[in-house]
Write a protein that holds these residues in place. Structure first.
Motif, PDB file in Angstrom:
ATOM      1  N   VAL A   1       0.931  -1.152   0.138  1.00  9.11           N
ATOM      2  CA  VAL A   1       0.103   0.154  -0.056  1.00  9.11           C
ATOM      3  C   VAL A   1       1.009   1.213  -0.076  1.00  9.11           C
ATOM      4  O   VAL A   1       0.735   2.138  -0.853  1.00  9.11           O
ATOM      5  CB  VAL A   1      -0.952  -0.022   1.150  1.00  9.11           C
ATOM      6  CG1 VAL A   1      -1.472   1.409   1.539  1.00  9.11           C
ATOM      7  CG2 VAL A   1      -2.147  -0.987   1.107  1.00  9.11           C
ATOM      8  N   SER A   2       2.200   1.349   0.921  1.00  7.95           N
ATOM      9  CA  SER A   2       2.920   2.393   0.925  1.00  7.95           C
ATOM     10  C   SER A   2       3.563   2.588  -0.444  1.00  7.95           C
ATOM     11  O   SER A   2       3.617   3.810  -0.849  1.00  7.95           O
ATOM     12  CB  SER A   2       3.818   2.057   1.900  1.00  7.95           C
ATOM     13  OG  SER A   2       4.804   3.259   1.799  1.00  7.95           O
ATOM     14  N   ALA A   3       3.974   1.594  -1.107  1.00  7.44           N
ATOM     15  CA  ALA A   3       4.625   1.957  -2.438  1.00  7.44           C
ATOM     16  C   ALA A   3       3.698   2.295  -3.507  1.00  7.44           C
ATOM     17  O   ALA A   3       3.959   2.947  -4.314  1.00  7.44           O
ATOM     18  CB  ALA A   3       5.223   0.629  -2.797  1.00  7.44           C
ATOM     19  N   VAL A   4       2.307   1.665  -3.441  1.00  7.77           N
ATOM     20  CA  VAL A   4       1.227   2.006  -4.344  1.00  7.77           C
ATOM     21  C   VAL A   4       0.962   3.564  -4.317  1.00  7.77           C
ATOM     22  O   VAL A   4       0.907   4.237  -5.192  1.00  7.77           O
ATOM     23  CB  VAL A   4       0.077   1.158  -4.306  1.00  7.77           C
ATOM     24  CG1 VAL A   4      -1.320   1.472  -5.113  1.00  7.77           C
ATOM     25  CG2 VAL A   4       0.322  -0.438  -4.848  1.00  7.77           C
ATOM     26  N   GLU A   5       0.889   3.892  -3.003  1.00  6.99           N
ATOM     27  CA  GLU A   5       0.382   5.369  -2.755  1.00  6.99           C
ATOM     28  C   GLU A   5       1.447   6.122  -3.211  1.00  6.99           C
ATOM     29  O   GLU A   5       1.453   7.302  -3.798  1.00  6.99           O
ATOM     30  CB  GLU A   5       0.084   5.724  -1.486  1.00  6.99           C
ATOM     31  CG  GLU A   5      -0.881   4.780  -0.718  1.00  6.99           C
ATOM     32  CD  GLU A   5      -1.063   5.325   0.736  1.00  6.99           C
ATOM     33  OE1 GLU A   5      -0.182   5.515   1.387  1.00  6.99           O
ATOM     34  OE2 GLU A   5      -2.295   4.895   1.324  1.00  6.99           O
ATOM     35  N   GLN A   6       2.799   5.952  -3.192  1.00  7.88           N
ATOM     36  CA  GLN A   6       3.978   6.785  -3.599  1.00  7.88           C
ATOM     37  C   GLN A   6       4.017   6.592  -5.195  1.00  7.88           C
ATOM     38  O   GLN A   6       4.118   7.818  -5.589  1.00  7.88           O
ATOM     39  CB  GLN A   6       5.399   6.239  -3.065  1.00  7.88           C
ATOM     40  CG  GLN A   6       6.460   6.828  -3.777  1.00  7.88           C
ATOM     41  CD  GLN A   6       7.812   6.113  -3.037  1.00  7.88           C
ATOM     42  OE1 GLN A   6       8.038   6.239  -1.889  1.00  7.88           O
ATOM     43  NE2 GLN A   6       8.774   5.670  -3.890  1.00  7.88           N
ATOM     44  N   ALA A   7       3.750   5.536  -5.809  1.00  6.39           N
ATOM     45  CA  ALA A   7       3.655   5.567  -7.340  1.00  6.39           C
ATOM     46  C   ALA A   7       2.567   6.292  -7.911  1.00  6.39           C
ATOM     47  O   ALA A   7       2.784   7.105  -8.699  1.00  6.39           O
ATOM     48  CB  ALA A   7       3.709   4.037  -7.685  1.00  6.39           C
ATOM     49  N   ARG A   8       1.570   6.360  -7.330  1.00  7.81           N
ATOM     50  CA  ARG A   8       0.352   6.967  -7.794  1.00  7.81           C
ATOM     51  C   ARG A   8       0.356   8.469  -7.515  1.00  7.81           C
ATOM     52  O   ARG A   8      -0.028   9.135  -8.539  1.00  7.81           O
ATOM     53  CB  ARG A   8      -1.034   6.766  -7.016  1.00  7.81           C
ATOM     54  CG  ARG A   8      -1.317   4.987  -7.094  1.00  7.81           C
ATOM     55  CD  ARG A   8      -2.938   5.073  -6.999  1.00  7.81           C
ATOM     56  NE  ARG A   8      -3.389   3.610  -6.574  1.00  7.81           N
ATOM     57  CZ  ARG A   8      -3.344   2.705  -7.442  1.00  7.81           C
ATOM     58  NH1 ARG A   8      -2.950   2.888  -8.726  1.00  7.81           N
ATOM     59  NH2 ARG A   8      -3.829   1.383  -7.093  1.00  7.81           N
ATOM     60  N   ARG A   9       1.113   9.086  -6.559  1.00  6.21           N
ATOM     61  CA  ARG A   9       1.545  10.314  -6.624  1.00  6.21           C
ATOM     62  C   ARG A   9       2.594  10.802  -7.290  1.00  6.21           C
ATOM     63  O   ARG A   9       3.083  12.190  -7.011  1.00  6.21           O
ATOM     64  CB  ARG A   9       1.557  10.839  -5.124  1.00  6.21           C
ATOM     65  CG  ARG A   9       2.622  10.440  -4.478  1.00  6.21           C
ATOM     66  CD  ARG A   9       2.492  10.841  -3.018  1.00  6.21           C
ATOM     67  NE  ARG A   9       3.730  10.612  -2.216  1.00  6.21           N
ATOM     68  CZ  ARG A   9       3.571   9.624  -1.452  1.00  6.21           C
ATOM     69  NH1 ARG A   9       2.356   8.994  -0.906  1.00  6.21           N
ATOM     70  NH2 ARG A   9       4.477   9.215  -0.514  1.00  6.21           N
ATOM     71  N   GLY A  10       3.424   9.989  -8.079  1.00  2.00           N
ATOM     72  CA  GLY A  10       4.414  10.583  -9.081  1.00  2.00           C
ATOM     73  C   GLY A  10       5.938  10.306  -8.131  1.00  2.00           C
ATOM     74  O   GLY A  10       6.726  10.937  -8.555  1.00  2.00           O
ATOM     75  N   GLY A  11       5.675   9.622  -7.015  1.00  2.00           N
ATOM     76  CA  GLY A  11       6.885   9.439  -6.566  1.00  2.00           C
ATOM     77  C   GLY A  11       7.762   8.478  -6.746  1.00  2.00           C
ATOM     78  O   GLY A  11       8.846   8.322  -6.011  1.00  2.00           O
ATOM     79  N   GLY A  12       7.672   7.819  -7.817  1.00  2.00           N
ATOM     80  CA  GLY A  12       8.680   6.903  -8.543  1.00  2.00           C
ATOM     81  C   GLY A  12       8.406   5.518  -7.942  1.00  2.00           C
ATOM     82  O   GLY A  12       7.555   5.082  -7.076  1.00  2.00           O
ATOM     83  N   PRO A  13       9.194   4.627  -8.185  1.00  2.00           N
ATOM     84  CA  PRO A  13       9.379   3.304  -8.139  1.00  2.00           C
ATOM     85  C   PRO A  13       9.850   2.707  -6.726  1.00  2.00           C
ATOM     86  O   PRO A  13      10.379   3.720  -5.805  1.00  2.00           O
ATOM     87  CB  PRO A  13      10.286   2.476  -9.011  1.00  2.00           C
ATOM     88  CG  PRO A  13      11.409   3.412  -8.969  1.00  2.00           C
ATOM     89  CD  PRO A  13      10.579   4.802  -9.085  1.00  2.00           C
TER      90      PRO A  13
END
Length: 319
Positions: A218-230
């Motif tokens: 969930v943490s990784a997905v939230e980061q990716a969705r907001r443009g924070g990268g892989p």
């Protein structure tokens, strides 16, 4: 958020994956499956809980270890059985030759590369597509500790990090690249350490704990969705069977395997739900009986499929 309902769904799906595979192994014993199968027992928590953190339109590039990620992503059990039986009930309608060539674009299941490690660059490509189209989808790429050492990982991870692509790399680190111990061929203690070299976040988790897996994803997905990268997630798991069906696994110390099986995510999660009073014995037994009936029905339907004829040899081929 890990609600009681979600915890029960995670357990239900892990149990479903375990029972689905048990039936497939019976098909193998009966000589109904022509191709190899690499069992996923021991990997259920990592594959299932991570997928339940995604949306249907997110993408999956699975690895060859079991089919838990595909089932958790929403693929129909009949179609998965049909793919291994190489008949028209399968997702490829019999063109997969009885091995893991499975695809379900409607559920974001893109398939896999023909060689281990090819998914690394395919995931970066899917991530670039997401970025160019301006959607908030993510793509998850599964691979083992052996495939983590392929040169394609550097290529894919470097592109994903440089362009901040919405890619989540998940290493299923079970400690063995077929029969080679990971510490004999890998310099770092944890694959998560490699993330820094690509400008991405790296985390190492207990891949046998589905709730920890869900929260990390969930943490990784939230980061990716907001443009924070892989993100690179290393899930430490235990492979309960040989590398493939027929591999006796005599290269593994018996004590190591016994210790691993004591962490069986299906058994420990069930006990945890009861201990936490999230569910009781009667509720879980009823759930399991329901799943068993679903698996039996799916297997029976898949067996009614027919093999593709010669007229389909050129289907999908273009000159």
């Amino acid at each position: 958020m890990l609600t009681p309902e979600l915890k029960i769904l995670i357990y239900r799906t892990m149990y479903q994956v375990q029972q689905w595979e048990k039936k497939l192994l019976q098909f193998l014993d009966d000589g109904l499956v022509s191709g190899f199968y690499h069992a996923g027992r021991g990997h259920e928590a990592l594959e299932v809980a991570s997928m339940l953190a995604l949306r249907q339109d997110d993408y999956l590039l699975y690895d060859h270890r079991g089919c838990g990620h595909m089932i958790a992503k929403g693929m129909d059990m009949v179609s998965l059985y049909g793919d291994f039986l190489a008949n028209d009930k399968g997702s490829t309608k019999g063109l997969g030759a009885g091995i893991v060539h499975i695809a379900d674009p409607d559920r974001g299941v893109l398939g896999q590369s023909g060689t281990l490690g090819g998914g690394h660059v395919l995931a970066a490509g899917a991530g670039l597509s997401i970025k160019l189209r301006g959607t908030d989808q993510v793509v998850v790429n599964f691979f083992g500790d052996g495939a983590a050492n392929r040169g394609t990982f550097h290529e894919g991870a470097n592109a994903a990090g440089a362009w901040k692509l919405p890619v989540i790399y998940i290493v299923q680190n079970n400690g063995w690249a077929i029969s080679t111990p990971v510490d004999k061929v890998t310099a770092v203690k944890s694959f998560a350490e490699r993330a820094a070299g690509y400008g991405m976040r790296g985390v190492s988790i207990d891949g046998m704990d589905p709730f920890a897996v869900y929260e990390a994803t969930v943490s990784a997905v939230e980061q990716a969705r907001r443009g924070g990268g892989p993100t690179l997630i290393e899930g430490k798991v235990v492979r309960f069977r040989g590398h493939f069906e027929g591999d006796p696994g005599t290269y593994r110390p018996e004590e190591e395997l016994a210790q691993g099986k004591a962490q069986d995510p299906v058994i420990t999660t069930r006990a945890r739900l009861i201990a936490e009073k999230t569910a009781d014995e009667q509720q879980l037994t009823a759930l399991e009986e329901e799943v068993n009936a679903e698996v039996d029905a799916a297997a029976a339907e898949a067996l009614t499929g027919t093999m593709p004829g010669r007229e389909r040899l050129a289907e999908g081929a273009y000159a």
